[in-house]
Design a protein around this motif. Sequence first.
Motif, PDB file in Angstrom:
ATOM      1  N   ARG A 379       0.784  -1.217  -0.274  1.00 17.33           N
ATOM      2  CA  ARG A 379       0.196   0.041  -0.113  1.00 17.33           C
ATOM      3  C   ARG A 379       0.867   1.091  -0.039  1.00 17.33           C
ATOM      4  O   ARG A 379       1.645   1.417   0.975  1.00 17.33           O
ATOM      5  CB  ARG A 379      -0.932   0.150   1.205  1.00 17.33           C
ATOM      6  N   GLY A 380       0.755   2.111  -1.025  1.00 12.05           N
ATOM      7  CA  GLY A 380       1.670   3.319  -0.871  1.00 12.05           C
ATOM      8  C   GLY A 380       1.797   3.512  -2.615  1.00 12.05           C
ATOM      9  O   GLY A 380       1.552   2.591  -3.444  1.00 12.05           O
ATOM     10  N   SER A 381       2.498   4.507  -2.850  1.00 11.87           N
ATOM     11  CA  SER A 381       3.055   4.819  -4.155  1.00 11.87           C
ATOM     12  C   SER A 381       4.442   3.991  -4.212  1.00 11.87           C
ATOM     13  O   SER A 381       5.128   3.694  -3.425  1.00 11.87           O
ATOM     14  CB  SER A 381       3.324   6.353  -4.452  1.00 11.87           C
ATOM     15  N   VAL A 382       5.083   4.222  -5.564  1.00 11.46           N
ATOM     16  CA  VAL A 382       6.201   3.343  -5.937  1.00 11.46           C
ATOM     17  C   VAL A 382       7.178   4.236  -6.568  1.00 11.46           C
ATOM     18  O   VAL A 382       6.828   4.770  -7.615  1.00 11.46           O
ATOM     19  CB  VAL A 382       5.986   2.178  -6.816  1.00 11.46           C
ATOM     20  N   SER A 383       8.579   4.231  -6.008  1.00 16.12           N
ATOM     21  CA  SER A 383       9.546   4.910  -6.842  1.00 16.12           C
ATOM     22  C   SER A 383      10.434   3.550  -7.415  1.00 16.12           C
ATOM     23  O   SER A 383      11.020   2.868  -6.651  1.00 16.12           O
ATOM     24  CB  SER A 383      10.210   5.767  -5.888  1.00 16.12           C
ATOM     25  N   ILE A 384      10.785   3.934  -8.674  1.00 15.51           N
ATOM     26  CA  ILE A 384      11.579   2.969  -9.411  1.00 15.51           C
ATOM     27  C   ILE A 384      12.836   3.830  -9.691  1.00 15.51           C
ATOM     28  O   ILE A 384      12.667   5.093 -10.236  1.00 15.51           O
ATOM     29  CB  ILE A 384      11.109   2.400 -10.552  1.00 15.51           C
ATOM     30  N   TYR A 385      14.025   3.375  -9.468  1.00 17.55           N
ATOM     31  CA  TYR A 385      15.218   4.143  -9.767  1.00 17.55           C
ATOM     32  C   TYR A 385      15.732   3.698 -11.107  1.00 17.55           C
ATOM     33  O   TYR A 385      15.832   2.423 -11.150  1.00 17.55           O
ATOM     34  CB  TYR A 385      16.393   3.962  -8.636  1.00 17.55           C
ATOM     35  N   GLN A 386      16.201   4.608 -12.221  1.00 19.63           N
ATOM     36  CA  GLN A 386      16.759   4.111 -13.377  1.00 19.63           C
ATOM     37  C   GLN A 386      17.666   3.185 -13.317  1.00 19.63           C
ATOM     38  O   GLN A 386      18.667   3.246 -12.562  1.00 19.63           O
ATOM     39  CB  GLN A 386      17.335   5.223 -13.962  1.00 19.63           C
ATOM     40  N   GLY A 387      17.422   2.054 -14.237  1.00 19.18           N
ATOM     41  CA  GLY A 387      18.262   0.851 -14.392  1.00 19.18           C
ATOM     42  C   GLY A 387      17.885  -0.233 -13.400  1.00 19.18           C
ATOM     43  O   GLY A 387      18.129  -1.450 -13.401  1.00 19.18           O
ATOM     44  N   GLU A 388      16.833   0.041 -12.052  1.00 19.98           N
ATOM     45  CA  GLU A 388      16.338  -0.992 -11.300  1.00 19.98           C
ATOM     46  C   GLU A 388      15.841  -1.860 -12.236  1.00 19.98           C
ATOM     47  O   GLU A 388      15.599  -3.161 -11.655  1.00 19.98           O
ATOM     48  CB  GLU A 388      15.613  -0.415 -10.407  1.00 19.98           C
TER      49      GLU A 388
END
Length: 556
Positions: A379-388
Amino acid sequence: MSVFASAAQLTEQHLQPDPDWWRGAVIYQIYPRSYQDSNGDGIGDLAGIRQRLHYIANLGADAIWISPFFPSPMKDFGYDVTDYRGVDPMFGSLEDFRVLVDDAHHLGLKVMIDLVMSHTSDQHPWFAESRSNRDNHKADWYVWADAKPDGSPPNNWLSIFGGSAWEWDSNRLQYYMHNFLTSQPDLNFHNPDVQNELLDMVHFWLELGVDGFRLDTINFYFHSQSLKDNPPLPPDQRNAKTAPAVNPYNYQDHLFDKSQPENVDFLKRFRAVLDEFPAAAAVGEVGDSQRDMEILAEYTAGNDRIHMCYAFDFLAPDPLTAEKVREVVEKFERGAPDGWSCWAFSNHDVVRHASRWGAFERDPERYLRVVAGILFTLRGSVSIYQGEELGLPEADISYEDLQDPYGIRFWPKFKGRDGARTPMVWSSNLPNGGFTTGKPWLPVPDIHRAMAVDTQQGRSGSIYAFYRDFLEFRRSNQALVKGTLTFIDTPDDVVAYIRDDGETKILCAFNLNHGPAEFETGLGLVRLNSPLDGEVGDDGVVRLKALGGFVGRVKS
């Protein structure tokens, strides 16, 4: 299902923006120096980001977060700002930024930018005026204090980058405060003129079309005017969430140099500016090892503060375990029942989680898929870091190639942040992974080139394919985007929870063990067609493969 919206849908979205778009959004973080170089100077730029927007939209992101691109001497690579209303020429121009925003919006992507408001560069015109004497217009725009009678700093406060948080200035014959590099003096938020100027700057970028902000070091804005010493922390209470273990910053309980109560009133003023724009949103970075969840709760409470925050629990060195997932999420839910988090496993400041957690996994790709499944279903928003999304491990950078002053300061026990900041790899065959035709500002490791985008797109079973497929699956199941979360009891090394949006209940289960696992749910379940390979029997028993997961709908 296409991630691209039709022209009619985009027009309606523009006319009737969704003020709740951020809740459950997938935000793709771009470190602009390292994403795509368009002119061959070895440094990524805004035009390069524009070239890759289709890639991000196809991946399934809802928004991009661009790390700082403001004018800067680059001593901390953009987190030392000299002009809050401009673009550093190495990245392009304001017109380049306007075009980037337009292109992103046409693809249905929101644009968030990184605001560094707690401090500036020592080359900012404000600081040049402030340090010139003690009675100029901006004399009180930064945190100045007299020396102790013996000439030593005003107190024991420490810098995250090592050493005292105070630097002597021979013009004013006073110390100025810096929570980070000596070249990053802290702004004095107790001065209302500073607040007003920063809020005017926020309005400037919103008028240019940005959809929101990532707020750097959000709990560092205010210091205690008492300048009391921070008390020591007992050794058993020290952790390495905010600073690496080799840094004595961890030896203090930071009661007075940050996380002050006055911060809330400023965040209310900040939110009021955002609310002038129907769909603007912000996510704050909270760096406080002792009181992070308490601060997250305080900063996200109600509808007049920050929309969402993130802490360092899943960015710390500790391995990800089923027990830890439940502990962190339940701590947040208890502390901030009406708050919203933005979960991340990697970013530009920490070792990539492929190495931090998966370096010793017998099947690293399978491990990265199962932890991504957890990230995408919390539950929450998601942050993806480039290259992940490619499964990139931390790059091994030699001392001679280091750029990060943090790593240079604490080498070799802590090698800094450069290993997570190496250029994005687009092609396995082109020089420098297709990032630049020149010499890249950081080297491109061979192991990364072998994992480039062109080696993974269209390949079933790749990490990229898993990310794209799961994000599409997530988008089509709104209970995973905005529903509530309730944990259920499971065997060791298994974490499971139910997401519920009032119409649909979805069970998510993940096995972090290298052997298979199963557990009785007591529920009627129908397996959903997610990229996970778990199964459920007619008896309601969920069966998980090693490092596997399951997503199923609970029968009504």
